[in-house]
Enzyme design. Structure first.
Site, mmCIF file in Angstrom:
data_model
loop_
_atom_site.group_PDB
_atom_site.id
_atom_site.type_symbol
_atom_site.label_atom_id
_atom_site.label_comp_id
_atom_site.label_asym_id
_atom_site.label_seq_id
_atom_site.Cartn_x
_atom_site.Cartn_y
_atom_site.Cartn_z
ATOM 1 N N HIS A 64 0.840 -1.200 0.000
ATOM 2 C CA HIS A 64 0.000 0.000 0.000
ATOM 3 C C HIS A 64 0.874 1.249 0.000
ATOM 4 C CE1 HIS A 64 -3.625 -2.363 0.862
ATOM 5 N NE2 HIS A 64 -2.882 -3.038 1.726
ATOM 6 N N ARG A 96 6.708 2.478 -9.358
ATOM 7 C CA ARG A 96 7.659 3.497 -8.941
ATOM 8 C C ARG A 96 8.298 4.172 -10.156
ATOM 9 N NH1 ARG A 96 10.451 -0.549 -4.665
ATOM 10 N NH2 ARG A 96 9.536 -2.058 -6.093
ATOM 11 N N GLU A 135 5.108 -4.816 -11.577
ATOM 12 C CA GLU A 135 6.490 -4.464 -11.887
ATOM 13 C C GLU A 135 7.137 -5.529 -12.764
ATOM 14 O OE1 GLU A 135 7.381 -1.960 -7.753
ATOM 15 O OE2 GLU A 135 8.298 -3.921 -8.064
#
Length: 337
Positions: A17, A145, A243
């Site tokens: 999270h 990210r 990812e």
């Protein structure tokens, strides 16, 4: 413009999270927003000093109700609230929305019933009620990210098996998986272990790796270079799933939490990954599942045709720009208001 993010992290909750919300914060910062996490004080060991902590302490300890009530007044003072928290029921979200209508809810399972929100984000294709004004669903909204944006992938075929069981490895699977791999004859030189900064049993895993000449890293801020070197991966199925898809890494997922069910139900049929479930079996059964996982790895490791197809499929699912896409969409809404 002020943005508050309500999310917690711990060994039990995991780090997913917080990690995906950090990606959102980075994207909103590019538009000049002032962003801050709001965290239950019980989990401050996994937070940052800059976070806003909520929740008093009574004789019975901390209560979630205290935190939720306290957060309502904070939410009213913000321009936008992002909620990424399974502890909030549909009723809780409805109350929060009454205090702050500019609400973005992050969801995975779509199992809380109907609730209102300005925006809802789910990287899976799920249907929601008309109480959601602007649903943002599908893998194009996966929150990765910044390091995953505009990646240049290796032209040379990678040779490593990456083992990464999430930020905390809640079921402590890394060490028994390594033992089973070595027992199966899998070459240690081809194994790369990646541990989260808060991984359980980290010292034992690192010691085992050093003793057996296995490459190991812990707490990396940028994991992309390890994923570039991965021919395949063994991974938990949280945010790392997206990812690994973005990097085109064929993966055997170890499901370690119930909230990973929906993502695996949608991605395994696409045939870029496999999965074995660990969270719903007693500890004594896990060893059997680990041996099953290792059998699958050894079989898929030699299946070059499947790997090539899996890489192409996975890369077509996630482009790494989801956080920017969300921030741009919401910022444009405010700019037009």
């Amino acid at each position: 413009m002020k943005l508050l993010v309500r999310a917690d992290a711990s060994v039990e909750i995991g780090m997913g999270h917080r990690v995906r919300c950090q990606a959102l914060i980075h994207a909103f910062n590019q538009f000049g927003w002032q962003c801050q996490f709001v965290v239950d004080r019980r989990y401050q060991a996994f937070a940052s000093p800059e976070d806003c902590f909520i929740g008093g302490q009574s004789e019975k300890g901390f209560t979630e109700k205290e935190c939720k009530v306290e957060f309502l007044s904070l939410a009213e003072q913000a321009d936008l609230v992002i909620l990424d928290h399974y502890g909030y029921s549909a009723e809780d979200i409805t109350v929060l929305h009454q205090h702050q209508p500019n609400l973005l809810v992050l969801d995975d399972m779509n199992d809380r019933g109907d609730f209102p929100a300005k925006w809802l984000l789910n990287p899976l294709l799920q249907g929601y009620s008309k109480q959601i004004e602007f649903p943002l669903t599908g893998s194009r909204y996966a929150l990765l990210r910044p390091a995953f944006q505009k990646l240049e992938l290796n032209q040379i075929l990678p040779q490593q098996l990456l083992i990464t069981l999430g930020g905390t490895d809640p079921l402590t699977l890394t060490l028994p998986i390594l033992n089973a791999l070595l027992a199966s004859g899998f070459p240690t030189k081809d194994i790369q272990v990646l541990l989260g900064a808060n991984a359980k049993n980290a010292d034992q895993v690192i010691g085992f790796c050093h003793h057996n000449s296995i490459a190991v890293e812990q707490g990396l801020a940028d994991v992309t270079y390890l994923m570039k070197q991965a021919k395949m991966a063994i991974s938990a199925a949280g945010g790392t799933l997206f990812e690994l898809a973005c990097m085109g890494v064929p993966t055997i997922f170890a499901q370690v939490a119930d909230n990973q069910t929906r993502s695996l139900e949608q991605h395994v049929p696409l045939d870029w990954c496999r999965s074995i479930r660990f969270d719903n079996v007693p500890e004594e059964v896990r060893q059997q599942r680990i041996e099953q996982l290792v059998e699958v790895i050894n079989r898929c490791w030699l299946d070059i045709e499947w790997q090539e197809n899996a890489r192409k499929t996975a890369r077509g699912l996630v482009d790494g720009d989801g956080a920017n896409r969300v921030a741009k969409t919401i910022n444009s809404y405010f700019a037009a208001s």
